[in-house]
Design an enzyme around this catalytic site. Structure first.
Site, PDB file in Angstrom:
ATOM      1  N   CYS A  91       0.985  -1.139  -0.102  1.00 62.64           N
ATOM      2  CA  CYS A  91      -0.154   0.091  -0.023  1.00 62.64           C
ATOM      3  C   CYS A  91       0.881   1.295  -0.006  1.00 62.64           C
ATOM      4  CB  CYS A  91      -0.878  -0.034   1.233  1.00 62.64           C
ATOM      5  SG  CYS A  91      -0.206  -0.186   2.720  1.00 62.64           S
ATOM      6  N   HIS A 166      -2.328   2.002   7.220  1.00 63.54           N
ATOM      7  CA  HIS A 166      -2.547   1.759   5.789  1.00 63.54           C
ATOM      8  C   HIS A 166      -2.071   2.790   5.250  1.00 63.54           C
ATOM      9  CE1 HIS A 166      -4.447   0.792   2.188  1.00 63.54           C
ATOM     10  NE2 HIS A 166      -5.635   1.440   2.357  1.00 63.54           N
TER      11      HIS A 166
END
Length: 315
Positions: A91, A166
């Site tokens: 990510c 994230h």
């Protein structure tokens, strides 16, 4: 599943060097310590920001009707680069590319990234994510900035779930501020936005996002993607800024080199050498004395740090 991708740090030096190794020219990252639009304005031209946060938030991120903030723009992915995230640890690099692949008119992303963009833009988002995850070049460059982990941490095998973090991107594209999160089904529109209004607009969005967490949650990180500040320094003849930015690059190069190396063997040999020298000086008693003195210095240094005494001797 990590798919052969390692976790990398949210660090300006790591991200800058990573995109340079992918062939991107004259772009760098700056860490932002406050959600202040004025701080972003000083970095213009600004291409986007990368936001790191605990995932999920303390409240549901979306309802059946859409995200809590903004709205899904399912048609936008046909005109802009948006890829679904298919690999757990990718990510960070995916967020970087989410900005870069939408700034090809302003940024030289290099021949390899241009080829990758041309190949993937004809694909739907889920296949773009697969193409990214399966790219040997992107994965190898990404993994080259993973921190060495020579020890297995047995304390983590308690069965307790670890917090997950994230990366997502925010960037203005075609007059709209988009939130690009590969875990969501589509780009999220936050309304009209120009390059000029982007700093104020994105700060408002981020402030609302952070407010959805409990007040005790402070684990956030924000990196701005901007033009290489050395270019500005040369354009304006600012020797002080140029010297500062060159020092920063040297520091980043040194820190990234440290990340790549495992110093356990070196430390072990150094320790054995010191112990051997102490044994020759006075046997086991000399070794015990050296250990005890080292422990006392360590305790004194920790006390001084707790008192806020500034620099202390840790030797």
């Amino acid at each position: 599943m990590s798919g052969g991708w390692n976790t990398i740090e949210s660090d300006a030096g790591v991200f800058t060097s990573l995109i340079e190794n992918l062939g991107v020219k004259n772009v760098q990252f700056e860490e932002l310590l406050t959600l202040d639009a004025a701080e972003l304005v000083t970095l213009q031209p600004l291409y986007g920001v990368i936001f790191l946060f605990k995932y999920p938030t303390d409240r549901p991120y979306a309802t059946p009707d859409g995200p809590l903030d903004g709205s899904f723009d399912h048609g936008a992915a046909e005109q802009m680069f948006f890829a679904a995230q298919t690999i757990q640890n990718a990510c960070a690099t995916q967020a970087l590319l989410s900005v870069l692949m939408n700034k090809t008119e302003e940024v030289d992303i290099g021949p390899q990234m241009r080829d990758f963009r041309e190949f993937t833009m004809v694909l739907p988002p889920e296949f773009r994510g697969e193409a990214l995850s399966n790219s040997d070049l992107i994965r190898e460059v990404h993994n080259s900035f993973a921190r060495s982990s020579p020890f297995a941490d047995e304390t983590q095998k308690t069965g307790e779930a670890e917090d997950a973090f994230h990366f997502i991107a925010y960037t203005p594209v075609n007059g709209t501020l988009y939130e690009l999160d590969g875990l969501q089904p589509a780009p999220i529109s936050h309304g009209p936005c120009t390059l000029h209004s982007f700093p104020a607009k994105v700060v408002e969005v981020l402030q609302r996002r952070v407010a959805r967490y409990e007040a005790t949650e402070i684990r956030f990180n924000l990196l701005a993607m901007c033009r290489d500040l050395r270019v500005r320094a040369r354009e304006f003849g600012d020797d002080e800024l140029l010297a500062r930015e060159e020092r920063k690059r040297r520091d980043w190069q040194f820190e990234n080199a440290l990340r790549r190396h495992n110093f356990v063997g070196f430390a072990g040999e150094l320790l054995k050498g010191v112990v051997d020298a102490k044994l020759k000086e006075g046997g086991g008693a000399a070794v015990d004395k050296w250990v005890d003195e080292s422990m006392e210095r360590r305790k004194a240094a920790e006390k001084a740090l707790r008192r806020g005494d500034g620099d202390v001797d840790m030797e």
